[in-house]
Design a protein around this motif. Structure first.
Motif, PDB file in Angstrom:
ATOM      1  N   LYS A   1       0.806  -1.220   0.000  1.00  0.00           N
ATOM      2  CA  LYS A   1       0.000   0.000   0.000  1.00  0.00           C
ATOM      3  C   LYS A   1       0.842   1.273   0.000  1.00  0.00           C
ATOM      4  O   LYS A   1       0.407   2.313  -0.500  1.00  0.00           O
ATOM      5  N   VAL A   2       2.043   1.207   0.540  1.00  0.00           N
ATOM      6  CA  VAL A   2       2.913   2.376   0.519  1.00  0.00           C
ATOM      7  C   VAL A   2       3.412   2.628  -0.896  1.00  0.00           C
ATOM      8  O   VAL A   2       3.353   3.760  -1.408  1.00  0.00           O
ATOM      9  N   LEU A   3       3.904   1.554  -1.554  1.00  0.00           N
ATOM     10  CA  LEU A   3       4.336   1.704  -2.945  1.00  0.00           C
ATOM     11  C   LEU A   3       3.175   2.144  -3.831  1.00  0.00           C
ATOM     12  O   LEU A   3       3.343   2.961  -4.747  1.00  0.00           O
ATOM     13  N   MET A   4       2.009   1.589  -3.567  1.00  0.00           N
ATOM     14  CA  MET A   4       0.822   1.949  -4.341  1.00  0.00           C
ATOM     15  C   MET A   4       0.527   3.440  -4.223  1.00  0.00           C
ATOM     16  O   MET A   4       0.325   4.142  -5.222  1.00  0.00           O
ATOM     17  N   ARG A   5       0.515   3.929  -2.956  1.00  0.00           N
ATOM     18  CA  ARG A   5       0.220   5.347  -2.726  1.00  0.00           C
ATOM     19  C   ARG A   5       1.250   6.251  -3.416  1.00  0.00           C
ATOM     20  O   ARG A   5       0.910   7.262  -4.022  1.00  0.00           O
ATOM     21  N   LYS A   6       2.524   5.864  -3.291  1.00  0.00           N
ATOM     22  CA  LYS A   6       3.564   6.686  -3.913  1.00  0.00           C
ATOM     23  C   LYS A   6       3.404   6.725  -5.431  1.00  0.00           C
ATOM     24  O   LYS A   6       3.563   7.780  -6.064  1.00  0.00           O
ATOM     25  N   THR A   7       3.087   5.571  -6.011  1.00  0.00           N
ATOM     26  CA  THR A   7       2.906   5.508  -7.468  1.00  0.00           C
ATOM     27  C   THR A   7       1.704   6.334  -7.900  1.00  0.00           C
ATOM     28  O   THR A   7       1.772   7.100  -8.886  1.00  0.00           O
ATOM     29  N   LEU A   8       0.595   6.181  -7.185  1.00  0.00           N
ATOM     30  CA  LEU A   8      -0.613   6.921  -7.552  1.00  0.00           C
ATOM     31  C   LEU A   8      -0.408   8.426  -7.381  1.00  0.00           C
ATOM     32  O   LEU A   8      -0.855   9.221  -8.224  1.00  0.00           O
ATOM     33  N   ARG A   9       0.251   8.828  -6.303  1.00  0.00           N
ATOM     34  CA  ARG A   9       0.495  10.258  -6.090  1.00  0.00           C
ATOM     35  C   ARG A   9       1.385  10.827  -7.193  1.00  0.00           C
ATOM     36  O   ARG A   9       1.167  11.946  -7.674  1.00  0.00           O
ATOM     37  N   ARG A  10       2.379  10.046  -7.597  1.00  0.00           N
ATOM     38  CA  ARG A  10       3.295  10.502  -8.646  1.00  0.00           C
ATOM     39  C   ARG A  10       2.560  10.738  -9.960  1.00  0.00           C
ATOM     40  O   ARG A  10       2.937  11.614 -10.744  1.00  0.00           O
ATOM     41  N   HIS A  11       1.476   9.979 -10.187  1.00  0.00           N
ATOM     42  CA  HIS A  11       0.715  10.127 -11.430  1.00  0.00           C
ATOM     43  C   HIS A  11      -0.537  10.986 -11.262  1.00  0.00           C
ATOM     44  O   HIS A  11      -1.365  11.060 -12.176  1.00  0.00           O
ATOM     45  N   GLY A  12      -0.678  11.630 -10.121  1.00  0.00           N
ATOM     46  CA  GLY A  12      -1.788  12.554  -9.925  1.00  0.00           C
ATOM     47  C   GLY A  12      -3.134  11.904  -9.680  1.00  0.00           C
ATOM     48  O   GLY A  12      -4.177  12.556  -9.811  1.00  0.00           O
ATOM     49  N   VAL A  13      -3.153  10.630  -9.310  1.00  0.00           N
ATOM     50  CA  VAL A  13      -4.409   9.946  -8.991  1.00  0.00           C
ATOM     51  C   VAL A  13      -4.824  10.342  -7.572  1.00  0.00           C
ATOM     52  O   VAL A  13      -3.991  10.306  -6.656  1.00  0.00           O
ATOM     53  N   PRO A  14      -6.078  10.731  -7.363  1.00  0.00           N
ATOM     54  CA  PRO A  14      -6.489  11.237  -6.043  1.00  0.00           C
ATOM     55  C   PRO A  14      -6.415  10.168  -4.951  1.00  0.00           C
ATOM     56  O   PRO A  14      -7.019   9.099  -5.068  1.00  0.00           O
ATOM     57  N   ILE A  15      -5.648  10.479  -3.894  1.00  0.00           N
ATOM     58  CA  ILE A  15      -5.472   9.570  -2.755  1.00  0.00           C
ATOM     59  C   ILE A  15      -5.449  10.403  -1.475  1.00  0.00           C
ATOM     60  O   ILE A  15      -5.221  11.615  -1.514  1.00  0.00           O
ATOM     61  N   PRO A  16      -5.640   9.785  -0.313  1.00  0.00           N
ATOM     62  CA  PRO A  16      -5.500  10.518   0.945  1.00  0.00           C
ATOM     63  C   PRO A  16      -4.028  10.750   1.267  1.00  0.00           C
ATOM     64  O   PRO A  16      -3.152  10.037   0.761  1.00  0.00           O
ATOM     65  N   ASP A  17      -3.767  11.732   2.118  1.00  0.00           N
ATOM     66  CA  ASP A  17      -2.400  11.944   2.578  1.00  0.00           C
ATOM     67  C   ASP A  17      -1.990  10.744   3.436  1.00  0.00           C
ATOM     68  O   ASP A  17      -2.828  10.139   4.113  1.00  0.00           O
ATOM     69  N   PHE A  18      -0.708  10.399   3.431  1.00  0.00           N
ATOM     70  CA  PHE A  18      -0.293   9.166   4.103  1.00  0.00           C
ATOM     71  C   PHE A  18       1.168   9.251   4.534  1.00  0.00           C
ATOM     72  O   PHE A  18       1.935  10.087   4.061  1.00  0.00           O
ATOM     73  N   TYR A  19       1.534   8.327   5.433  1.00  0.00           N
ATOM     74  CA  TYR A  19       2.916   8.179   5.877  1.00  0.00           C
ATOM     75  C   TYR A  19       3.228   6.698   6.045  1.00  0.00           C
ATOM     76  O   TYR A  19       2.400   5.932   6.551  1.00  0.00           O
ATOM     77  N   SER A  20       4.427   6.306   5.639  1.00  0.00           N
ATOM     78  CA  SER A  20       4.920   4.968   5.942  1.00  0.00           C
ATOM     79  C   SER A  20       5.368   4.952   7.399  1.00  0.00           C
ATOM     80  O   SER A  20       6.005   5.895   7.875  1.00  0.00           O
ATOM     81  N   VAL A  21       5.025   3.879   8.107  1.00  0.00           N
ATOM     82  CA  VAL A  21       5.290   3.802   9.548  1.00  0.00           C
ATOM     83  C   VAL A  21       5.936   2.462   9.871  1.00  0.00           C
ATOM     84  O   VAL A  21       5.434   1.411   9.472  1.00  0.00           O
ATOM     85  N   TRP A  22       7.050   2.506  10.611  1.00  0.00           N
ATOM     86  CA  TRP A  22       7.720   1.283  11.043  1.00  0.00           C
ATOM     87  C   TRP A  22       7.769   1.150  12.564  1.00  0.00           C
ATOM     88  O   TRP A  22       8.075   0.081  13.077  1.00  0.00           O
ATOM     89  N   SER A  23       7.502   2.215  13.292  1.00  0.00           N
ATOM     90  CA  SER A  23       7.595   2.188  14.750  1.00  0.00           C
ATOM     91  C   SER A  23       6.491   3.042  15.345  1.00  0.00           C
ATOM     92  O   SER A  23       5.858   3.861  14.651  1.00  0.00           O
ATOM     93  N   LEU A  24       6.276   2.866  16.656  1.00  0.00           N
ATOM     94  CA  LEU A  24       5.258   3.660  17.339  1.00  0.00           C
ATOM     95  C   LEU A  24       5.623   5.137  17.330  1.00  0.00           C
ATOM     96  O   LEU A  24       4.756   5.994  17.177  1.00  0.00           O
ATOM     97  N   LYS A  25       6.911   5.446  17.458  1.00  0.00           N
ATOM     98  CA  LYS A  25       7.336   6.847  17.404  1.00  0.00           C
ATOM     99  C   LYS A  25       7.005   7.459  16.052  1.00  0.00           C
ATOM    100  O   LYS A  25       6.511   8.593  15.963  1.00  0.00           O
ATOM    101  N   GLU A  26       7.292   6.712  14.973  1.00  0.00           N
ATOM    102  CA  GLU A  26       6.959   7.226  13.645  1.00  0.00           C
ATOM    103  C   GLU A  26       5.452   7.408  13.494  1.00  0.00           C
ATOM    104  O   GLU A  26       4.997   8.363  12.843  1.00  0.00           O
ATOM    105  N   ALA A  27       4.683   6.503  14.104  1.00  0.00           N
ATOM    106  CA  ALA A  27       3.230   6.629  14.040  1.00  0.00           C
ATOM    107  C   ALA A  27       2.765   7.879  14.768  1.00  0.00           C
ATOM    108  O   ALA A  27       1.857   8.600  14.301  1.00  0.00           O
ATOM    109  N   ARG A  28       3.385   8.171  15.934  1.00  0.00           N
ATOM    110  CA  ARG A  28       3.016   9.392  16.671  1.00  0.00           C
ATOM    111  C   ARG A  28       3.339  10.635  15.854  1.00  0.00           C
ATOM    112  O   ARG A  28       2.547  11.575  15.778  1.00  0.00           O
ATOM    113  N   ASP A  29       4.536  10.640  15.254  1.00  0.00           N
ATOM    114  CA  ASP A  29       4.935  11.801  14.449  1.00  0.00           C
ATOM    115  C   ASP A  29       3.992  11.982  13.256  1.00  0.00           C
ATOM    116  O   ASP A  29       3.599  13.108  12.925  1.00  0.00           O
ATOM    117  N   ALA A  30       3.630  10.874  12.626  1.00  0.00           N
ATOM    118  CA  ALA A  30       2.737  10.955  11.466  1.00  0.00           C
ATOM    119  C   ALA A  30       1.354  11.450  11.875  1.00  0.00           C
ATOM    120  O   ALA A  30       0.733  12.244  11.166  1.00  0.00           O
TER     121      ALA A  30
END
Length: 765
Positions: free
Chosen positions: A107-136
């Motif tokens: 889903k992360v690669l998908m979002r990046k690809t769709l955003r690069r081609h201007g396909v409407p998607i929600p804003d998003f962040y890749s998350v690997w840890s709880l800290k990254e989730a808090r920051d996002a």
């Protein structure tokens, strides 16, 4: 010579695809890790291989090519598009590139690809840890959605409504993250569409758009879908263009595309797009029934490098799918299936979880017992058929089977919060999160603590040289037969004491129903608030009055008498009063006053009702004798869990003296610090006829609902029987002080024997 087709996946969702291929005269080769998968049994050739093992799938496909010619590869309803693409590339078969399949799976690669081609998607962040989730989450704000980067069926997908929910949501999602990577994205408000499409020779054709029915927040459970969508032609046209743009961006140019789209205030946006046919019985059942088009045949033709054939609908029925849900637990029986199939409009009933399956609480789309496929001329007609079909369905479960006590405790901690209850490993007051109001005791918690300490001073003396016994834990109490002597103490104050971790009605219902279904009696209180008892009494009436109401000793005698009268009219098992709550803090917080009652006043209360009248809070032998003389039907030895005064002794210290004072004339019950069946046995040996359990039952109700309450009581009852068997005690009447050894405290000069106890305790009134 037959052409050969590899189908990746042999589960139930692939079965229609396998059967379609065989009807087309193809030789079907199925890859699946499970040799007992239904599709493996219907294949012409079964290859045992994990659909996630890309290298293994390619290796096995190359082996096959050495002996037979493979003409195509395909999948449906499962995230195996990478295996399909890898095999297609290795064997030079029709398909998409592996990189495209990877982007459509992650889903992360998908979002990046769709955003690069201007396909409407929600804003998003890749998350690997709880800290990254808090920051996002700080960047996105709430509400937001957390999901595994790779998985399907809404596994691990959860809505985050506030920052306080993030840690729990993170733990939930992480369990389902096959790679460890998560994605946090903004929540998209609006209806959801499920879209199927086929792509070949530069063309993309929509082959079905359905309305998804999503429920069970904070999870995203699809309980069904409606085909065709009821949204406006303009919205559907926009959805079609977004789907096409997404498939082009992801380079899904050969084969199937499955999209979940959201119709938001900003327009149609992509939830996800996968490079496969959809699951959920849409591509296999509802779309063909709706349109007359065999979508699987068309997809297989594309996989064989052919044109898909005619994709123009031949009719236009409304077709719907509805999921069959059950309560958590082990499925004992599923009845009414044939009657469901006989309902006009029902096309198929599919059972995916047979009898014996253990159902967990519903958090994803795989947590369903089965599915019903229906067809009608209108949506209303199809929904009416669904209602008629489900009226026949009966699913019986053992709801205690799936209770995980660690999960119950963890959920209770989360729902209580930091200031109410920490759900300590030992619930003995030594490390309590709160006082009163709250779950703790007053002051230094000394009375709360001494309940456990007093019990711990007694050790059990088993007897082994004796006849074999099968312990009997039944007893008669208040004219009712109980399977065991363990009841739940009256507890109220869901807002005042529990921080709204549960509603007052839920708490009472779980406790009363849980004790009833395990063969005992639940007790309820009337609460400190003046009108709270109405809802609590309502729960008792739901249970046919099968419970005991214990009332606060209000200074307003008229209010007290009104409650007694309503309990009598409701046909409750018994009614009584917390005689010790005369200075209770929560009464004062609610503007109420408690008041001690004289001997004459107690006599009057007993005469007021035809029900057994109970006094709870007896700690003094003189009070016990007075209660008997006043006509009380039973007493409860209790220091209110250490919640009325910090200098009261543990109940196990005073129980023998109170029992001796009563001399078997009425039942003596006890609460305070009981945390196991062994504790129950100790209290019985000290003279009690039955016991009441408090805080552990609240933790069970908050953390696991009714099933957890039942598990708690069943565990205590089993432990009691095991202890009785160890000691050679046949019945509750046979438990006595000779089975206990009191461990002397430093400097104590008293003998080590337990206090005296009446051997002929009355167990009936």
């Amino acid at each position: 010579m037959k052409r050969s087709l590899i189908i990746i996946g042999g589960g139930m969702l692939q079965l229609p695809l396998i059967r379609t291929a065989r009807r087309m005269g193809l030789s079907v080769i199925v890859f699946d890790m499970d040799p007992d998968a239904v599709g493996m049994k219907e294949a012409d050739m079964a290859v045992r291989m994990s659909t996630r093992d890309i290298d293994g799938c390619v290796r096995e496909a190359k082996k096959l090519r050495q002996t037979i010619q493979v003409h195509g590869v395909i999948t449906a309803g499962t995230d195996a598009s990478r295996a399909v693409a890898a095999i297609a590339g290795a064997l030079e078969l029709p398909g998409i590139r592996y990189s495209a399949a990877e982007a459509a799976s992650n889903k992360v690669l998908m979002r990046k690809t769709l955003r690069r081609h201007g396909v409407p998607i929600p804003d998003f962040y890749s998350v690997w840890s709880l800290k990254e989730a808090r920051d996002a989450l700080d960047e996105l704000g709430c509400p937001a959605v957390l999901k595994p980067a790779e998985n399907m069926g809404a596994r691990g997908v959860i809505k985050i409504r506030s920052r306080e929910e993030l840690q729990r949501a993170y733990r939930h999602t992480k369990k389902y993250a096959t790679t460890g990577e998560l994605i946090l994205e903004e929540y998209m408000e609006g209806p959801e569409l499920s879209v199927d499409a086929l792509a070949w020779n530069g063309q993309i054709r929509m082959t079905g758009i359905a309305d998804r029915i999503i429920t069970n927040e904070p999870y995203f459970i699809e309980i069904g879908h409606n085909m065709p969508s009821a949204l406006s032609p303009a919205i559907l046209a926009e959805a079609e263009e977004v789907m096409k743009a997404g498939m082009r961006a992801l380079e899904i140019h050969t084969g199937a595309g499955k999209g979940d789209l959201k119709v938001t205030p900003k327009g149609v946006m992509v939830g996800e797009i996968a490079a496969r046919l959809s699951g959920g019985w849409m591509s296999s059942h509802t779309f063909p029934l709706h349109s007359g088009i065999d979508l699987y045949r068309a997809a297989i033709r594309i996989a064989l490098s052919e044109e898909p054939g005619d994709l123009d609908p031949v009719h236009d029925f409304v077709c719907i799918e509805r999921g069959m849900l059950s309560a958590p637990g082990k499925i004992l029986s599923i009845e009414g299936i044939e009657a469901m199939r006989a309902v006009p409009g029902v096309e198929e009933v599919i059972i995916t979880k047979p009898v014996g399956s253990v159902m967990q609480p519903i958090t994803s789309n795989i947590d369903k017992v089965g599915h019903v496929i229906l067809r009608g001329r209108t949506l209303a007609e199809a929904e009416a058929s669904a209602a008629a079909a489900f009226a026949h369905l009966q699913i019986a479960v053992d709801d205690t089977f799936s209770v995980d006590w660690k999960q119950v405790e963890q959920k209770a901690r989360e729902r209580f919060g930091e200031s109410v209850c920490w759900v300590c490993k030992a619930c003995d007051g030594t490390n309590c999160a709160s006082s009163v109001p709250g779950m703790g005791g007053v002051g230094s918690q000394a009375s709360f603590i001494d309940n456990s300490v007093a019990l711990s001073e007694y050790k059990i003396l088993p007897r082994y040289i004796r006849e074999f016994v099968t312990p009997q834990t039944g007893l008669e109490l208040f004219g009712r037969h109980l399977e065991h002597p363990i009841m739940i103490a009256p507890m109220t104050g869901a807002t005042t004491n529990l921080g709204d971790a549960i509603s007052e009605e839920e708490l009472a219902r779980h406790l009363v129903q849980g004790t009833r279904e395990t063969g005992s009696i639940g007790w309820v209180g009337d609460g400190a608030s003046i009108n709270k008892y109405h809802s609590i009494y309502g729960v008792l009436k739901e249970q046919d009055g099968f419970g005991i109401a214990i009332l606060k000793p209000r200074a307003d005698t008229d209010a007290l008498l009104q409650r007694i009268d309503e309990a009598t009219e409701g046909g409750f098992v018994a009614v009584g009063m917390d005689i010790d709550a005369i200075t209770f803090r929560t009464l004062a917080l609610r503007g109420q006053k408690g008041m001690a009652r004289s001997f004459a006043a107690i006599e009057e209360l007993c005469r007021r009702t035809s029900l057994p009248f109970i006094l709870k809070g007896i700690m003094n032998p003189d009070d016990a004798r007075a209660a008997v003389d006043a006509g009380v039907a039973a007493i409860v030895v209790s220091n209110h869990g250490g919640r009325v005064h910090e200098e009261l002794p543990g109940t196990a210290r005073v129980l023998p003296e109170v029992v001796a004072a009563v001399a078997g004339r009425i039942p003596v019950l006890v609460d305070g610090g009981i945390r196991s069946g062994s504790d129950v046995f100790k209290m019985l040996c000290l003279g009690a006829n039955a016991v009441l359990v408090g805080r552990p039952a609240v933790i069970a109700a908050v953390g696991g609902g009714l099933p957890a309450v039942k598990v708690l009581l069943q565990r205590y009852a089993v432990e009691l029987r095991q202890t009785m068997e160890l000691c050679g005690v046949l019945s509750l009447r046979d438990a006595g002080p000779s089975y206990l050894k009191r461990i002397k405290e430093p400097g104590e000069s008293s003998s080590g024997a337990a206090g005296s106890s009446s051997k002929d305790r009355t167990q009936a009134t």
